[in-house]
Design an enzyme around this catalytic site. Sequence first.
Site, mmCIF file in Angstrom:
data_model
loop_
_atom_site.group_PDB
_atom_site.id
_atom_site.type_symbol
_atom_site.label_atom_id
_atom_site.label_comp_id
_atom_site.label_asym_id
_atom_site.label_seq_id
_atom_site.Cartn_x
_atom_site.Cartn_y
_atom_site.Cartn_z
ATOM 1 C CG PHE A 151 54.824 -59.802 19.998
ATOM 2 C CD1 PHE A 151 55.143 -61.096 19.616
ATOM 3 C CD2 PHE A 151 55.536 -58.741 19.433
ATOM 4 C CE1 PHE A 151 56.164 -61.339 18.705
ATOM 5 C CE2 PHE A 151 56.541 -58.973 18.519
ATOM 6 C CZ PHE A 151 56.867 -60.274 18.164
ATOM 7 C CG ASP A 202 48.936 -58.298 30.204
ATOM 8 O OD1 ASP A 202 48.002 -57.527 29.889
ATOM 9 O OD2 ASP A 202 49.897 -58.541 29.461
ATOM 10 N N GLY A 262 59.152 -47.455 41.887
ATOM 11 C CA GLY A 262 58.943 -47.463 43.342
ATOM 12 C C GLY A 262 59.056 -48.876 43.903
ATOM 13 C CB ALA A 317 59.878 -51.998 27.094
ATOM 14 C CE1 TYR A 338 54.359 -47.490 22.869
ATOM 15 C CE2 TYR A 338 55.686 -46.817 20.992
ATOM 16 C CZ TYR A 338 55.382 -47.738 21.973
ATOM 17 O OH TYR A 338 56.103 -48.905 22.059
ATOM 18 C CE LYS A 375 56.811 -47.769 25.662
ATOM 19 N NZ LYS A 375 56.935 -48.816 26.696
ATOM 20 C CB THR A 432 60.271 -56.750 17.589
ATOM 21 O OG1 THR A 432 61.356 -55.907 17.968
ATOM 22 C CG2 THR A 432 60.611 -58.181 17.947
ATOM 23 N NE ARG A 472 52.569 -53.831 16.364
ATOM 24 C CZ ARG A 472 53.177 -54.103 17.501
ATOM 25 N NH1 ARG A 472 54.309 -53.530 17.806
ATOM 26 N NH2 ARG A 472 52.649 -54.950 18.347
HETATM 27 N N1 UDP Z 1 51.820 -49.699 7.199
HETATM 28 C C1 UDP Z 1 51.278 -50.010 5.958
HETATM 29 N N2 UDP Z 1 50.119 -50.756 5.925
HETATM 30 C C2 UDP Z 1 49.516 -51.235 7.038
HETATM 31 C C3 UDP Z 1 50.096 -50.939 8.301
HETATM 32 C C4 UDP Z 1 51.249 -50.152 8.340
HETATM 33 O O1 UDP Z 1 51.791 -49.603 4.903
HETATM 34 O O2 UDP Z 1 48.477 -51.910 6.918
HETATM 35 C C5 UDP Z 1 53.063 -48.886 7.233
HETATM 36 C C6 UDP Z 1 53.002 -47.716 8.186
HETATM 37 O O3 UDP Z 1 52.482 -46.574 7.544
HETATM 38 C C7 UDP Z 1 54.465 -47.550 8.559
HETATM 39 C C8 UDP Z 1 55.021 -48.970 8.494
HETATM 40 O O4 UDP Z 1 54.100 -49.715 7.687
HETATM 41 O O5 UDP Z 1 55.146 -46.756 7.621
HETATM 42 C C9 UDP Z 1 55.145 -49.648 9.846
HETATM 43 O O6 UDP Z 1 53.947 -49.444 10.520
HETATM 44 P P1 UDP Z 1 53.571 -50.184 11.876
HETATM 45 O O7 UDP Z 1 52.185 -49.767 12.231
HETATM 46 O O8 UDP Z 1 53.841 -51.630 11.744
HETATM 47 O O9 UDP Z 1 54.583 -49.645 12.982
HETATM 48 P P2 UDP Z 1 55.451 -48.296 13.158
HETATM 49 O O10 UDP Z 1 56.816 -48.673 12.723
HETATM 50 O O11 UDP Z 1 54.888 -47.188 12.306
HETATM 51 O O12 UDP Z 1 55.333 -47.998 14.600
#
Ligand code: UDP
Length: 314
Positions: free
Chosen positions: A12, A32, A103, A115, A146, A150, A176, A187
């Site tokens: 993305f 990639d 490197g 990132a 993760y 990072k 984002t 997400r």
């Molecule tokens: N979330 C939600 N329903 C979904 C996916 C995520 O309510 O189907 C919530 C998740 O619990 C979090 C927020 O939305 O509090 C953002 O989640 P995401 O996975 O997008 O990324 P995060 O910010 O947690 O890395």
Amino acid sequence: MKKVLITGAAGFLGSHLCDRFIREGYHVVGMDNLLTGSLTNIEHLFKLKEFEYYHHDVTKFVHVPGELHYILHFASPASPMDYLKMPIQTLKVGALGTYNLLGLAKEKNARILVASTSEVYGDPLIHPQPESYWGNVNPVGPRGVYDEAKRFLEAITMAYHNFHGLDTRIVRIFNTYGPRMRVMDGRVLPAFFSQAIRGEGLTVFGDGSQTRSFCYVDDLVEGIYRLLLSDCHEPVNIGNPDEITILEFASEVLELVKNPAAHVVFKDLPVDDPKVRQPDITRAKAVLGWEPQVPRSEGLQKTLDYFRQVVTLD
Ligand code: UDP
């Protein structure tokens, strides 16, 4: 012509960065391994002589022939669902991948931008989060793979800067969104948009009182571009401080998509889900003269146009 290597080029953010650097007149080498990326995101670039693509896993030794001026390291699984499914790859690309690219940067005398993420702040006890905050991360929780990868990425990047004098940049990216997000990446935005378009329940985790602050991808890319060309070696938050609860966000999506069959359903809150998240962008404003320009209403409409094309209704 300046040459830039972008890892995670088919993802993305990586694909939007490829577009931006092509537009700015660079020669772009996209890399990639398509673990979570998709060639459809960069298919339109293959016909350009200014673009080349390497199918490669950056956790293995990385070599690019010839001159290289800039490296942008954006390869990583980035959604909680992905890094829960691929914990070892997530750790490896943040740790070994970053090490290999540092490197390469040293070998080529190239500037490297890596990132990082708001996840280095974990479930934050300070709100909003300035770069000076050290975070509240559970190293052995499900998100630790993760978050700690990072945090290691930042540590080793700073070590290369301080010890080898490498020219480094670190961006801490907050949530984002925009076209080319994967429909099924788990997400919240792809989930809500695809559920609303299909007339299903929008899966709000917990009671939806947790907050996030969503930045439109064009704003993020502008911030990254400015950071690369700045001389700031310290981490810089790039994100939109406009904070919203997940339940309010579900209402906004329902209102925008206007599918009468869509509704909200509540699901269990994932383990270690951060309760709040909002970037303090004082440093980005001062050092880069950057702040987001695209309001959520406008960004969501553009993103909806994309999701209407890619979400299947059967
Ligand atoms: N979330 C939600 N329903 C979904 C996916 C995520 O309510 O189907 C919530 C998740 O619990 C979090 C927020 O939305 O509090 C953002 O989640 P995401 O996975 O997008 O990324 P995060 O910010 O947690 O890395």
